[in-house]
Design a protein around this motif. Structure first.
Motif, PDB file in Angstrom:
ATOM      1  N   GLY A 196      41.346 -13.787   0.775  1.00  0.00           N
ATOM      2  CA  GLY A 196      40.611 -12.727   1.468  1.00  0.00           C
ATOM      3  C   GLY A 196      39.183 -13.156   1.738  1.00  0.00           C
ATOM      4  N   LEU A 197      38.594 -13.773   0.720  1.00  0.00           N
ATOM      5  CA  LEU A 197      37.207 -14.228   0.828  1.00  0.00           C
ATOM      6  C   LEU A 197      37.075 -15.281   1.933  1.00  0.00           C
ATOM      7  CD1 LEU A 197      34.491 -13.909  -0.611  1.00  0.00           C
ATOM      8  CD2 LEU A 197      35.214 -15.665  -2.229  1.00  0.00           C
ATOM      9  N   ARG A 198      38.086 -16.151   2.012  1.00  0.00           N
ATOM     10  CA  ARG A 198      38.053 -17.238   3.003  1.00  0.00           C
ATOM     11  C   ARG A 198      37.923 -16.691   4.428  1.00  0.00           C
ATOM     12  NH1 ARG A 198      36.246 -21.899   2.311  1.00  0.00           N
ATOM     13  NH2 ARG A 198      34.952 -20.916   3.870  1.00  0.00           N
ATOM     14  N   LEU A 199      38.575 -15.554   4.657  1.00  0.00           N
ATOM     15  CA  LEU A 199      38.551 -14.971   6.007  1.00  0.00           C
ATOM     16  C   LEU A 199      37.177 -14.420   6.368  1.00  0.00           C
ATOM     17  CD1 LEU A 199      41.914 -13.025   6.260  1.00  0.00           C
ATOM     18  CD2 LEU A 199      41.230 -15.039   7.560  1.00  0.00           C
TER      19      LEU A 199
ATOM     20  N   SER B  15      48.812 -22.125  -0.797  1.00  0.00           N
ATOM     21  CA  SER B  15      49.141 -23.490  -0.369  1.00  0.00           C
ATOM     22  C   SER B  15      49.881 -23.465   0.961  1.00  0.00           C
ATOM     23  CB  SER B  15      50.028 -24.185  -1.413  1.00  0.00           C
ATOM     24  OG  SER B  15      49.397 -24.246  -2.650  1.00  0.00           O
ATOM     25  N   ARG B  16      50.846 -22.554   1.058  1.00  0.00           N
ATOM     26  CA  ARG B  16      51.653 -22.439   2.286  1.00  0.00           C
ATOM     27  C   ARG B  16      50.754 -22.296   3.511  1.00  0.00           C
ATOM     28  NH1 ARG B  16      52.281 -18.137   5.048  1.00  0.00           N
ATOM     29  NH2 ARG B  16      51.643 -16.702   3.405  1.00  0.00           N
ATOM     30  N   CYS B  17      49.737 -21.437   3.391  1.00  0.00           N
ATOM     31  CA  CYS B  17      48.901 -21.207   4.570  1.00  0.00           C
ATOM     32  C   CYS B  17      47.694 -22.140   4.588  1.00  0.00           C
ATOM     33  CB  CYS B  17      48.505 -19.740   4.667  1.00  0.00           C
ATOM     34  SG  CYS B  17      47.486 -19.217   3.323  1.00  0.00           S
ATOM     35  N   ASN B  18      47.601 -23.037   3.597  1.00  0.00           N
ATOM     36  CA  ASN B  18      46.559 -24.061   3.568  1.00  0.00           C
ATOM     37  C   ASN B  18      45.154 -23.454   3.644  1.00  0.00           C
ATOM     38  OD1 ASN B  18      45.793 -26.784   3.357  1.00  0.00           O
ATOM     39  ND2 ASN B  18      45.596 -26.998   5.583  1.00  0.00           N
ATOM     40  N   ALA B  19      44.945 -22.434   2.817  1.00  0.00           N
ATOM     41  CA  ALA B  19      43.631 -21.778   2.788  1.00  0.00           C
ATOM     42  C   ALA B  19      42.619 -22.717   2.157  1.00  0.00           C
ATOM     43  CB  ALA B  19      43.721 -20.478   1.993  1.00  0.00           C
ATOM     44  N   ASP B  20      41.460 -22.814   2.769  1.00  0.00           N
ATOM     45  CA  ASP B  20      40.444 -23.774   2.324  1.00  0.00           C
ATOM     46  C   ASP B  20      39.809 -23.329   1.010  1.00  0.00           C
ATOM     47  OD1 ASP B  20      38.641 -25.802   2.126  1.00  0.00           O
ATOM     48  OD2 ASP B  20      37.317 -25.081   3.724  1.00  0.00           O
TER      49      ASP B  20
ATOM     50  N   GLN C 235      36.175 -31.934   0.192  1.00  0.00           N
ATOM     51  CA  GLN C 235      36.021 -32.336   1.601  1.00  0.00           C
ATOM     52  C   GLN C 235      37.239 -32.010   2.455  1.00  0.00           C
ATOM     53  OE1 GLN C 235      34.727 -36.342   0.413  1.00  0.00           O
ATOM     54  NE2 GLN C 235      33.105 -36.146   1.931  1.00  0.00           N
ATOM     55  N   ASN C 236      38.371 -31.768   1.803  1.00  0.00           N
ATOM     56  CA  ASN C 236      39.568 -31.392   2.560  1.00  0.00           C
ATOM     57  C   ASN C 236      39.416 -29.958   3.049  1.00  0.00           C
ATOM     58  OD1 ASN C 236      42.197 -30.951   3.537  1.00  0.00           O
ATOM     59  ND2 ASN C 236      42.924 -30.337   1.491  1.00  0.00           N
ATOM     60  N   ARG C 237      39.557 -29.769   4.351  1.00  0.00           N
ATOM     61  CA  ARG C 237      39.508 -28.413   4.869  1.00  0.00           C
ATOM     62  C   ARG C 237      40.935 -27.839   4.798  1.00  0.00           C
ATOM     63  NH1 ARG C 237      37.150 -24.429   6.585  1.00  0.00           N
ATOM     64  NH2 ARG C 237      37.420 -23.415   8.597  1.00  0.00           N
TER      65      ARG C 237
ATOM     66  N   GLU D 120      43.862 -25.145   9.041  1.00  0.00           N
ATOM     67  CA  GLU D 120      43.475 -24.352   7.873  1.00  0.00           C
ATOM     68  C   GLU D 120      43.727 -22.873   8.190  1.00  0.00           C
ATOM     69  OE1 GLU D 120      41.167 -21.914   5.274  1.00  0.00           O
ATOM     70  OE2 GLU D 120      40.638 -22.183   7.388  1.00  0.00           O
ATOM     71  N   PHE D 121      44.003 -22.096   7.145  1.00  0.00           N
ATOM     72  CA  PHE D 121      44.388 -20.690   7.243  1.00  0.00           C
ATOM     73  C   PHE D 121      43.435 -19.838   8.080  1.00  0.00           C
ATOM     74  CE2 PHE D 121      43.446 -16.703   4.700  1.00  0.00           C
ATOM     75  CZ  PHE D 121      44.514 -15.951   5.161  1.00  0.00           C
TER      76      PHE D 121
END
Lengths: 392, 278
Positions: free
Chosen positions: B80-83, B112-117, B196-198, B260-261
């Motif tokens: 949620g925070l990522r968004l 992981s599925r949605c590859n959230a940063d 460093q991985n997005r 990325e998500f």
């Protein structure tokens, strides 16, 4: 013969669970309950019980496993605290709605946020409406005794409901007290063999648990759930009478303390009741007619019985170790409802104390009793809801 | 107090409340060192923690923004925070093995599925040590713990050829590494790659618990003994020995290989806005 030991509240409860010898236990650690399940897992490892122990990955799974095992036809236990109970919340209603006689000690602890691991009643009070029977315990002896009686109440053929046995986190769970243990054989005879009712594993008589019921029948189902709750008080008293025969210890729906002619009274749960009783004695010594009610059966709540017990009181303070923000404490609301039963209207005030394990000291009880004496004399309350022992 | 602590951490939280001899500080040091070497400032990172030993020692320790999630939910909170966060802000989560691989595994799989940063450091003390030392989902087979006094015999996510990092790889995580607390700069390098991985990065870092794990499994709280016990059973990937439990190094690196998500959501919502007949 009873055996006198010095043990913690958790140890006493774990021993009661061992003596009940359940078929299945699902466990997940959470402070301050962990000690109960950890000790019980030791009993399993040492072959002292015939229990299948399932170590699950969350409390949601723990209660789900209990539901499955109980519907399968076994005597089932788990134990939890605080966030663990909160995570079980969904399944608590399934256990009660499916009428599954699961027994669960709840070591009361404050709810997040902010995170706190110490004793208060916000977890148990949050499960008030889940359909579970709740027994509350002042000390380790009561926690032990209530746990043993919980099996008889839950598994009674007229009841078949889950029972939660509440004891205060750390204050009771981790303090060593003098306890009288009953002999294993006496407990075995008292609790008796588990009797199945509509087990899933009886393939000759297939049953369904918990499928969809739409508006045509759901309300009748819930009405029936209330109906069974109305029978619980009698069973609790019958079980207590049998328990007194083997233990010499008497239990009721609540404990009245120096209440017969009391002008002022406290209503207070669990360990703090022990502290408050000393203050009541002091006031009695000074000629002030003070008394106390310590509820034991909180769900179903014995409204009429408690109203009768408090009939002489002119001013009552209900002490809550939990809050309903924007409302009164949960116990206050019950007592206010009870007071309507006899049409008497004593002045009823509410104090919130001891949240997150804040100490409840004799001075706090004395202050409240002094205030009550003034309220009784003047006929006026200074304030209806107040926090005590707090920095304002 | 060293320079890094002063720069990034709240001094009143140091020393931490960890037990004497606890290896958690080594893991945290590696994280802060990685943050420093990447040139990140306090305001560039939001730090999240959960429950147990890994959570308790880090509550409110990061000088900048932080949050304490409930047990297992930090990955959902972080999604949620990522968004809502600007894309350049880093989310670093320091959690425990029970949190990531037990109660929160489903949330972790979906993050992981949605590859959230986010970069997740799983501080693994081999079980539930803050509740007294019950075995968990990474406890090595045969270990004596509070709940397995005769040796842990259950299947878990690090036994019988199973590896929780394999689960996460196939769930879609884009950077995965494993270390032990004594790996020093090698761990720092992995954490830097992770940050460093997005996308979703996870570094599984085993650390020694002398108090509850060492005392049961080794019969002693001697710090050196549990450090040796872990070190002897760890080896760099490709140099594993017969007794290696933890093969250390980068397990899987597909950094920046797929959308990325939050980026993907923003892009797709923008496309829908432009093309839909509104």
């Amino acid at each position: 013969m009873a055996k006198v030991v010095a043990v913690t509240g958790n140890e006493a409860v774990a021993n009661a669970l061992r003596q009940a010898n359940p078929d299945v236990c699902a466990a997940y650690p959470i402070t301050p309950q962990t000690d109960i399940m950890q000790r019980f897992s030791g009993f399993v490892a040492d072959g002292l019980v015939n229990t299948e122990l399932i170590l699950v990955e969350s409390e949601h799974s723990a209660m789900s496993a209990c539901v499955g095992a109980s519907a399968g036809g076994g005597r089932v236990i788990t134990a939890t605290s605080s966030q663990g109970l909160a995570l079980m919340w969904e399944i608590l209603f399934i256990a009660a709605g499916d009428r599954l006689p699961i027994v669960m000690p709840l070591v009361n602890r404050a709810l997040s946020a902010p995170l706190n691991i110490h004793g208060d009643h916000s977890d148990g009070m949050g499960a008030r409406d889940s359909g579970w029977i709740q027994l509350w315990s002042e000390n380790a002896q009561e926690a032990y005794d209530n746990t043993l009686q919980a099996f008889r109440i839950a598994e009674h053929m007229d009841i078949r409901l889950p029972v939660m046995v509440c004891l205060d986190g750390f204050i009771i769970s981790h303090s060593i007290e003098r306890i009288e243990y009953l002999e294993d054989d006496a407990v075995k005879n008292f609790i008796g063999e588990f009797k199945q009712l509509n087990p899933l594993l009886d393939v000759e008589h297939p049953v369904s648990y918990g499928p969809l019921i739409l508006p045509d029948l759901y309300m009748e189902y819930k009405r029936a759930q209330h109906e069974v709750m109305t029978k619980v008080s009698k069973v609790v008293l019958d079980v207590a009478a049998d328990f007194e025969k083997i233990s010499g210890r008497r239990y009721g729906l609540f404990e009245p303390y120096r209440l017969d002619d009391a002008d002022i009274a406290l209503v207070i749960l669990n360990s703090a009741a022990g502290t408050a009783k000393d203050a009541v004695d002091q006031f009695r010594d000074r000629g002030i007619r003070a008394g106390l009610v310590k509820p034991r059966l909180f769900r179903p709540f014995p409204y009429q019985e408690i109203a009768d017990a408090l009939k002489s009181a002119k001013a009552i303070c209900v002490m809550d170790r939990a809050d309903s923000f924007g409302g009164f404490g949960p116990m206050y609301m019950e007592i206010a409802s009870a007071m309507m039963m006899n049409g008497k209207k004593p002045i009823l005030i509410n104090k919130i104390y001891g949240l997150g394990g804040r100490d409840f000291l004799p001075e706090h009880a004395e202050l409240v009793l002094s205030e009550l004496a003034d309220v009784a004399k003047s006929g006026k309350a200074r304030t209806f809801k107040e926090y005590i022992g707090v920095r304002e | 107090m060293d320079y890094l602590s002063k720069k990034y951490l709240r001094s009143r939280k140091i020393p931490s409340t960890a037990c004497s001899g606890c290896g958690l500080g080594l893991n945290h040091k590696a994280v802060v060192q990685a943050v420093y070497e990447l040139g990140l400032e306090v305001e560039d990172v939001v730090w999240g923690t959960s429950i147990g030993c890994a959570g308790r020692q880090t509550f409110g320790t990061w000088k900048g923004d932080g949050f304490a999630g409930t047990h297992g939910r930090v990955y959902a909170i972080a999604r949620g925070l990522r968004l809502t966060l600007p894309p350049e802000k880093k989310i670093i989560l320091t959690v425990g093995d029970g949190d990531a691989f037990g109660i929160g595994l489903l949330h972790l799989i979906h993050a992981s599925r949605c590859n959230a940063d986010m970069t997740i450091i799983v501080n693994d003390n081999l079980g539930y040590m803050s509740t007294g030392g019950q075995y968990g989902w990474t406890t090595p087979h045969g270990s004596k713990t509070d709940s397995s006094p005769y040796g842990m015999y259950e299947h878990n996510l690090m036994s019988d050829g199973m590896d929780v990092l394999g689960v996460l790889k196939h769930a879609g995580a884009t950077f995965l590494a494993r270390h032990v607390a004594m790996d020093g700069q090698r761990a720092v390098e992995s954490i830097k790659k992770g940050i460093q991985n997005r996308g979703l990065s996870l570094i599984h870092m085993v650390f020694p618990c002398p108090t509850n794990f060492g005392s049961r499994e080794l019969g002693t709280r001697d710090t050196v003994k549990i450090y040796e016990w872990i070190e002897n059973q760890a080896a760099p990937l490709g140099q594993e020995k017969e007794n290696t439990v933890w093969a250390t190094g980068v397990y899987f690196d597909a950094s920046n290989s797929r959308p990325e998500f939050s980026e993907s959501i923003r892009k797709n919502v923008e496309t829908i806005r432009r093309t839909a007949a509104l």
